[in-house]
Design an enzyme around this catalytic site. Structure first.
Site, PDB file in Angstrom:
ATOM      1  N   ASP A   1       0.843  -1.084  -0.134  1.00 32.26           N
ATOM      2  CA  ASP A   1      -0.124  -0.086  -0.044  1.00 32.26           C
ATOM      3  C   ASP A   1       0.763   1.089   0.058  1.00 32.26           C
ATOM      4  OD1 ASP A   1      -2.395   1.748   0.601  1.00 32.26           O
ATOM      5  OD2 ASP A   1      -1.552   1.927   2.572  1.00 32.26           O
TER       6      ASP A   1
ATOM      7  N   ASP B   1      -0.142   5.224   0.909  1.00 33.16           N
ATOM      8  CA  ASP B   1      -0.379   5.941   2.193  1.00 33.16           C
ATOM      9  C   ASP B   1      -0.385   5.405   3.306  1.00 33.16           C
ATOM     10  OD1 ASP B   1      -1.416   8.811   0.489  1.00 33.16           O
ATOM     11  OD2 ASP B   1      -1.859   7.108  -0.679  1.00 33.16           O
TER      12      ASP B   1
END
Length: 221
Positions: free
Chosen positions: A8, A10
C-alpha cells in the site's frame, strides 16, 4: 521464500497525511465549507479520494455535485503540492533497496488516483525498479476489492504463496484476504493496531526490518 511484495502507499510507504489534509481543506474552503484539523484526517483516508471528500463534507451535503466540485479543487491543489510535506517512513527506503537486492519484485497497490501514485513513487523512490505501480483508475473498484492485486499478478505472474501484501489499514488486510494472499499490517501508519487485529492480519510489524524476515518463509492461507 517470497518472490513479490505488494505495498500500500499512504500510511505504509509514505506519510502523506498532512498534504492530503491540506488539499482537502483547500477544497472545502473553495466551496465555502468548514475545514477539519489535520489530526482528524487519518480516520478519513484509505478508501480513495472520493470517499475522503465524502467524509470531509458536512453531513447531508455529501452530494454527487459537491463531491465532483470538491474533487476538481482537490486534484488541482494536490497535483501541485503532493510532495510539500510528505516523507517516506523511516527505514522504508532501506527496506526497498534490500528487497530489491535479494531479487524480490516490488509493486504498489493504492486507492489514491493513479497519476498521483506514479508521481509520488517516482519522486520518493526513483532508484527502485518497481514491477508494477498501480493507483485507482476510473471504472476499477477500489480496495478492498482485490482487482488491483489481480492486475498486478497478471503483470507479474507469481504463486500466491510467494506473495506478501503490506498495508496499514483494515482495507489492506481485507484486500489481501479476498485475494488469498498473506497479509502484513504495519503499526506506523494511519490506523490503530486494534483495526489490524480486528481484520485478522496474518502478521503485525512495528518496523520495516521485520518485513524482511517474513519474506524468507511461506505459510498456508
Amino acid at each position: 521464500m517470497k518472490q513479490l511484495v505488494i505495498f500500500d502507499l499512504d500510511g505504509t510507504l509514505l506519510n502523506t497525511i498532512d498534504d492530503l489534509g491540506t488539499a482537502t481543506n483547500h477544497a472545502l474552503a473553495t466551496l465555502g465549507f468548514p475545514k477539519h484539523p489535520i489530526s482528524s484526517y487519518p480516520a478519513m483516508v484509505g478508501n480513495g479520494v472520493r470517499r475522503l471528500l465524502q467524509r470531509a463534507l458536512p453531513s447531508g451535503l455529501d452530494t454527487d455535485e459537491n463531491i465532483g466540485k470538491m474533487r476538481a479543487a482537490f486534484r488541482e491543489y494536490y497535483d501541485e503540492h503532493c510532495t510539500d510535506t510528505t516523507v517516506a517512513y523511516p527505514g522504508i527506503p532501506e527496506l526497498l533497496h534490500e528487497l530489491q537486492s535479494r531479487g524480490i519484485k516490488l509493486a504498489v497497490a493504492s486507492n489514491k488516483y493513479h497519476e498521483a501514485v506514479v508521481r509520488l513513487i517516482g519522486h520518493f523512490f526513483p532508484d527502485i525498479d518497481w514491477a508494477v505501480v498501480s493507483g485507482h483508475k476510473d471504472g476499477v473498484p477500489t480496495k478492498p476489492d482485490p482487482s488491483v492485486v489481480f492486475e498486478i499478478l497478471t503483470v507479474v505472474p507469481t504463486p500466491k504463496l510467494q506473495v506478501l501484501y503490506v498495508g496499514d489499514s483494515g482495507v489492506d488486510i481485507e484486500t489481501a484476504r479476498r485475494a488469498c494472499i498473506e497479509s502484513v499490517g504495519v503499526t506506523w501508519g494511519f490506523r490503530p493496531v486494534s483495526e489490524l487485529k480486528a481484520f485478522y492480519a496474518d502478521h503485525i510489524v512495528s518496523s520495516p526490518d521485520a518485513i524482511l524476515a517474513l519474506t524468507e518463509k511461506d505459510i498456508n492461507i
